[in-house]
Design a protein around this motif. Structure first.
Motif, PDB file in Angstrom:
ATOM      1  N   ALA A  79      -3.253   0.008  -4.408  1.00  0.00           N
ATOM      2  CA  ALA A  79      -2.362  -0.433  -3.301  1.00  0.00           C
ATOM      3  C   ALA A  79      -1.244  -0.847  -3.557  1.00  0.00           C
ATOM      4  O   ALA A  79       0.000  -1.043  -3.022  1.00  0.00           O
ATOM      5  CB  ALA A  79      -3.124  -1.459  -2.632  1.00  0.00           C
ATOM      6  N   GLY A  80      -1.034  -1.006  -4.875  1.00  0.00           N
ATOM      7  CA  GLY A  80       0.291  -1.510  -5.517  1.00  0.00           C
ATOM      8  C   GLY A  80       0.729  -2.824  -5.582  1.00  0.00           C
ATOM      9  O   GLY A  80       1.700  -3.467  -5.790  1.00  0.00           O
ATOM     10  N   GLY A  81      -0.335  -3.773  -4.971  1.00  0.00           N
ATOM     11  CA  GLY A  81       0.031  -5.088  -4.912  1.00  0.00           C
ATOM     12  C   GLY A  81      -0.721  -5.803  -3.984  1.00  0.00           C
ATOM     13  O   GLY A  81      -1.529  -5.352  -3.326  1.00  0.00           O
ATOM     14  N   THR A  82      -0.468  -7.271  -4.048  1.00  0.00           N
ATOM     15  CA  THR A  82      -1.086  -7.924  -2.957  1.00  0.00           C
ATOM     16  C   THR A  82      -0.577  -7.526  -1.578  1.00  0.00           C
ATOM     17  O   THR A  82       0.492  -6.845  -1.616  1.00  0.00           O
ATOM     18  CB  THR A  82      -0.790  -9.621  -2.902  1.00  0.00           C
ATOM     19  OG1 THR A  82       0.694  -9.595  -2.843  1.00  0.00           O
ATOM     20  CG2 THR A  82      -0.969  -9.997  -4.536  1.00  0.00           C
ATOM     21  N   ALA A  86       3.318  -5.426  -1.972  1.00  0.00           N
ATOM     22  CA  ALA A  86       3.397  -4.037  -1.615  1.00  0.00           C
ATOM     23  C   ALA A  86       1.922  -3.349  -1.039  1.00  0.00           C
ATOM     24  O   ALA A  86       1.942  -2.241  -0.770  1.00  0.00           O
ATOM     25  CB  ALA A  86       3.808  -3.322  -2.939  1.00  0.00           C
ATOM     26  N   GLY A  87       1.152  -4.279  -0.485  1.00  0.00           N
ATOM     27  CA  GLY A  87      -0.215  -3.748  -0.264  1.00  0.00           C
ATOM     28  C   GLY A  87      -0.547  -3.542   1.120  1.00  0.00           C
ATOM     29  O   GLY A  87      -1.629  -3.130   1.367  1.00  0.00           O
ATOM     30  N   THR A  88       0.225  -3.933   2.314  1.00  0.00           N
ATOM     31  CA  THR A  88      -0.195  -3.622   3.496  1.00  0.00           C
ATOM     32  C   THR A  88       0.292  -2.163   3.811  1.00  0.00           C
ATOM     33  O   THR A  88       1.162  -1.961   4.248  1.00  0.00           O
ATOM     34  CB  THR A  88       0.722  -4.594   4.605  1.00  0.00           C
ATOM     35  OG1 THR A  88      -0.042  -6.124   4.080  1.00  0.00           O
ATOM     36  CG2 THR A  88       0.317  -4.258   5.973  1.00  0.00           C
ATOM     37  N   HIS A  89      -0.753  -1.312   3.389  1.00  0.00           N
ATOM     38  CA  HIS A  89      -0.613   0.245   3.770  1.00  0.00           C
ATOM     39  C   HIS A  89      -1.242   0.344   4.904  1.00  0.00           C
ATOM     40  O   HIS A  89      -1.954  -0.271   5.535  1.00  0.00           O
ATOM     41  CB  HIS A  89      -1.141   0.771   2.434  1.00  0.00           C
ATOM     42  CG  HIS A  89      -2.255   0.503   1.976  1.00  0.00           C
ATOM     43  ND1 HIS A  89      -3.743   0.929   2.839  1.00  0.00           N
ATOM     44  CD2 HIS A  89      -2.915  -0.353   1.116  1.00  0.00           C
ATOM     45  CE1 HIS A  89      -4.686   0.566   2.082  1.00  0.00           C
ATOM     46  NE2 HIS A  89      -4.352  -0.348   1.137  1.00  0.00           N
ATOM     47  N   HIS A  90      -0.762   1.575   5.578  1.00  0.00           N
ATOM     48  CA  HIS A  90      -1.141   2.061   6.744  1.00  0.00           C
ATOM     49  C   HIS A  90      -2.762   2.307   6.767  1.00  0.00           C
ATOM     50  O   HIS A  90      -3.172   1.772   8.066  1.00  0.00           O
ATOM     51  CB  HIS A  90      -0.575   3.353   6.987  1.00  0.00           C
ATOM     52  CG  HIS A  90      -0.572   3.763   8.506  1.00  0.00           C
ATOM     53  ND1 HIS A  90      -0.249   2.930   9.580  1.00  0.00           N
ATOM     54  CD2 HIS A  90      -1.022   4.751   9.165  1.00  0.00           C
ATOM     55  CE1 HIS A  90      -0.522   3.422  10.780  1.00  0.00           C
ATOM     56  NE2 HIS A  90      -0.917   4.734  10.565  1.00  0.00           N
ATOM     57  N   PRO A  91      -3.376   2.952   5.864  1.00  0.00           N
ATOM     58  CA  PRO A  91      -4.808   2.865   6.017  1.00  0.00           C
ATOM     59  C   PRO A  91      -5.558   1.622   6.316  1.00  0.00           C
ATOM     60  O   PRO A  91      -6.627   1.585   7.025  1.00  0.00           O
ATOM     61  CB  PRO A  91      -5.194   3.699   4.895  1.00  0.00           C
ATOM     62  CG  PRO A  91      -4.096   4.410   4.408  1.00  0.00           C
ATOM     63  CD  PRO A  91      -2.926   3.660   4.858  1.00  0.00           C
ATOM     64  N   ALA A 108      -8.601  -8.536  12.999  1.00  0.00           N
ATOM     65  CA  ALA A 108      -9.560  -8.399  11.709  1.00  0.00           C
ATOM     66  C   ALA A 108      -8.660  -8.510  10.502  1.00  0.00           C
ATOM     67  O   ALA A 108      -7.510  -8.191  10.641  1.00  0.00           O
ATOM     68  CB  ALA A 108     -10.754  -7.305  11.612  1.00  0.00           C
ATOM     69  N   LEU A 109      -9.524  -9.048   9.348  1.00  0.00           N
ATOM     70  CA  LEU A 109      -8.486  -9.293   8.287  1.00  0.00           C
ATOM     71  C   LEU A 109      -9.730  -8.972   6.882  1.00  0.00           C
ATOM     72  O   LEU A 109     -10.782  -9.062   7.049  1.00  0.00           O
ATOM     73  CB  LEU A 109      -8.358 -10.682   7.751  1.00  0.00           C
ATOM     74  CG  LEU A 109      -7.408 -10.971   6.857  1.00  0.00           C
ATOM     75  CD1 LEU A 109      -6.145 -10.724   6.847  1.00  0.00           C
ATOM     76  CD2 LEU A 109      -7.352 -12.545   6.488  1.00  0.00           C
ATOM     77  N   PRO A 280      -7.570  -0.473  -2.136  1.00  0.00           N
ATOM     78  CA  PRO A 280      -6.855   0.938  -2.185  1.00  0.00           C
ATOM     79  C   PRO A 280      -6.941   1.612  -0.930  1.00  0.00           C
ATOM     80  O   PRO A 280      -7.984   1.388  -0.004  1.00  0.00           O
ATOM     81  CB  PRO A 280      -7.742   1.716  -3.252  1.00  0.00           C
ATOM     82  CG  PRO A 280      -8.453   0.878  -3.942  1.00  0.00           C
ATOM     83  CD  PRO A 280      -8.724  -0.332  -3.039  1.00  0.00           C
ATOM     84  N   PRO A 281      -5.976   2.520  -0.693  1.00  0.00           N
ATOM     85  CA  PRO A 281      -5.915   3.222   0.656  1.00  0.00           C
ATOM     86  C   PRO A 281      -7.059   4.143   0.951  1.00  0.00           C
ATOM     87  O   PRO A 281      -7.482   4.275   1.988  1.00  0.00           O
ATOM     88  CB  PRO A 281      -4.399   3.996   0.609  1.00  0.00           C
ATOM     89  CG  PRO A 281      -3.638   3.281  -0.474  1.00  0.00           C
ATOM     90  CD  PRO A 281      -4.729   2.566  -1.321  1.00  0.00           C
TER      91      PRO A 281
END
Ligand code: PLP
Length: 409
Positions: A79-82, A86-91, A108-109, A280-281
Motif C-alpha cells: 500500500a505504500g504507507g499508512t 500514501a495508503g488510501t488506495h482505491h481498492p 466501514a473502516l 495491500p490493494p
C-alpha cells in the motif's frame, strides 16, 4: 546476566503444563481444498484439512484469486504507507463501501486484522465516551478483552450470553451512565449463538451502546452473508458490527461498520489504525470479490450447513462425543490436554487428517476438544474417512464413546 534462562524457563513451563504448541507446516492446494501438502519431518504428504477457518473455501475461489492477481499485476504489491501518508488506495475505498453496504451502515473502516479492529476499535470507542462502563461477555475473544483493557475504563463481565445477568448490571449502572455492551454473535469454540435480539432489547431499554463481533458469522449467515445479526433481523439495532476478511472471506484484514460519526471518530483517534500501513490493494480487491460473490450466491452457505449437519450426524451416530452446537462448528469432546494433542498427532501421522487440538487457554481446562470445521468441499467420502479414523483413535487412546445412537444415518 543470563537472559536466555528466562525464556527457556518460560518454555519449560509450557512443556510441563502440556500446552506447548507445535505448528504443522502445511501448503494448501488451490482448487483442491481441503486437500493440502504436509511438509512433515519425514517428507511431504497429502493431507485433508478439517479445522480451517476458511470456512467456505473462498481462499481458493477463482474470482477471489483472480481479483488478487489482477490487482497486484495492475497496481503492485504494498500500500505504500499508512492511510494518511500514501495508503488510501482505491481498492480499499471500494472494499469499505462494500462492507458498509453488507451491514446496512453508513460507513466501514478497515484494519490490518480482526484482532486489531477489536483491540483498537473497542479501546478507542470507550475512551471517547466519558465515564464509560463496558459490559463484556465472559467468553469474549482475547482481542476484545485486550480492547477493553486498553480502554482503561471500568468494566464488568456478564455470564456468557446470560441476559438476566446483563440486565442486572445495566440496571445497577443506572440510566445516566454511558454503557457499552460488547459480545460476539457466534462463539466459535462451542458453536453457540448469542441472543442478539434480547441484547438489543436491553440496550434500548437501558440506553446502552452495542458492539458485536461477527467474525465467525460474516459470509456464512444471513441472506447476503451479513452475519447472525442479518439473519436475526437486528443488524440496524446494533451500533457497531465488527468482522474479519480472514475467515469466510478467505483473505486478511478486519473492520468495523457503523454510523458515519462513529467511523470517522475511530478513523481519527485509533492508534492501531493511524500508525500502521494500510492493507495491500490486492488483498482488498480479493476480499471485495469474496464479499460480492457471497452477497448473491447461497450455494456455499447451504452446502456448508449441509456438510456440518452431516458430519454431526455421522460422528454422533458412531458414538463419538459431539458437543451440542447450533452452528457450523463441530466440537468433539476430549477433556484431557495430553490425549487431545495425541489424538491430533495420530490423526495427522497415520490418517492424513489435520485437526488442531484446542487446549487451555483457548478453552477451559478439562474441556479440551477437537474443533472440526466442515466446508462445502468436504464430500461424503471424506466425512466417512474422518469418522473411521476418529473411531480408531478413540479406541487406541481409550477415550469414551457414547451409546450408539439409533438415529445413526
Ligand atoms: C479470529 C478472531 C478474531 C480475529 O480476527 P483476525 O482477522 O484473525 O485477526 C476476532 N474475534 C474472534 C472471535 C475471532 O475468533
Amino acid at each position: 546476566m543470563d537472559y536466555s534462562q528466562f525464556f527457556s524457563a518460560a518454555l519449560s513451563r509450557l512443556h510441563e503444563e502440556r500446552r506447548y504448541r507445535v505448528f504443522a507446516d502445511l501448503e494448501r492446494i488451490a482448487g483442491r481444498f481441503p486437500h493440502a501438502t504436509w511438509h512433515s519431518p519425514s517428507g511431504s504428504r497429502n493431507v485433508v484439512i478439517w479445522c480451517s477457518n476458511d470456512y467456505l473455501g473462498m481462499g481458493q475461489h477463482p474470482k477471489v484469486v483472480g481479483a488478487m492477481v489482477e490487482t497486484a499485476t495492475r497496481v503492485g504489491t504494498g500500500a505504500g504507507g499508512t492511510r494518511n501518508i500514501a495508503g488510501t488506495h482505491h481498492p480499499l475505498v471500494q472494499l469499505e463501501a462494500e462492507l458498509a453496504d453488507l451491514h446496512g451502515k453508513d460507513a466501514a473502516l478497515l484494519f490490518t486484522s480482526g484482532y486489531v479492529s477489536n483491540q483498537t476499535g473497542i479501546a478507542t470507542l470507550a475512551k471517547l465516551i466519558p465515564n464509560c462502563l463496558i459490559l463484556s461477555d465472559a467468553l469474549n475473544h482475547n482481542s476484545m478483552i485486550e480492547g477493553v483493557r486498553q480502554a482503561g475504563c471500568e468494566r464488568q463481565i456478564f455470564r456468557h450470553s446470560d441476559v438476566a445477568h446483563l440486565e442486572e448490571l445495566l440496571r445497577a449502572a443506572g440510566p445516566d451512565r454511558p454503557k457499552l455492551i460488547a459480545c460476539e454473535s457466534l462463539y466459535s469454540m462451542d458453536g453457540d449463538v448469542a441472543p442478539l435480539a434480547k441484547i438489543c432489547d436491553l440496550a434500548e431499554r437501558y440506553g446502552a451502546m452495542t458492539y458485536v463481533d461477527e467474525v465467525h458469522a460474516v459470509g456464512m449467515y444471513g441472506p447476503r452473508g451479513g452475519g447472525i445479526a442479518e439473519r436475526d433481523g437486528v443488524m440496524h439495532r446494533i451500533d457497531v458490527l465488527e468482522g474479519t476478511l480472514a475467515k469466510a472471506f478467505g483473505c486478511l484484514g478486519g473492520y468495523i461498520a457503523a454510523s458515519a460519526d462513529i467511523i470517522d471518530a475511530v478513523r481519527s483517534y485509533a492508534p492501531g489504525f493511524i500508525f500502521t500501513t494500510a492493507l495491500p490493494p490486492a488483498i482488498c480487491s480479493a476480499a471485495t470479490a469474496a464479499i460480492r460473490h457471497l452477497k448473491t450466491s447461497n450455494w456455499e452457505r447451504e452446502r456448508h450447513q449441509d456438510r456440518s449437519a452431516r458430519v454431526k450426524a455421522i460422528l454422533t451416530g458412531a458414538g463419538l462425543p459431539v458437543m451440542s452446537s447450533d452452528t457450523h462448528i463441530v466440537p468433539l469432546f476430549v477433556g484431557d490436554p495430553e490425549r487431545c494433542k495425541r489424538a491430533c498427532d495420530i490423526l495427522l501421522e497415520e490418517h492424513g487428517i489435520y485437526i488442531q487440538p484446542i487446549n487451555y487457554p483457548t478453552v477451559a481446562k478439562g474441556t479440551e476438544r477437537l474443533r472440526i470445521t466442515p466446508s462445502p468441499y468436504h464430500d461424503d467420502g471424506l466425512i466417512d474417512q474422518l469418522a473411521e479414523a476418529l473411531l480408531q483413535v478413540w479406541e487406541r487412546l481409550d477415550l469414551p464413546l457414547n451409546e450408539k445412537s439409533l438415529a445413526a444415518e
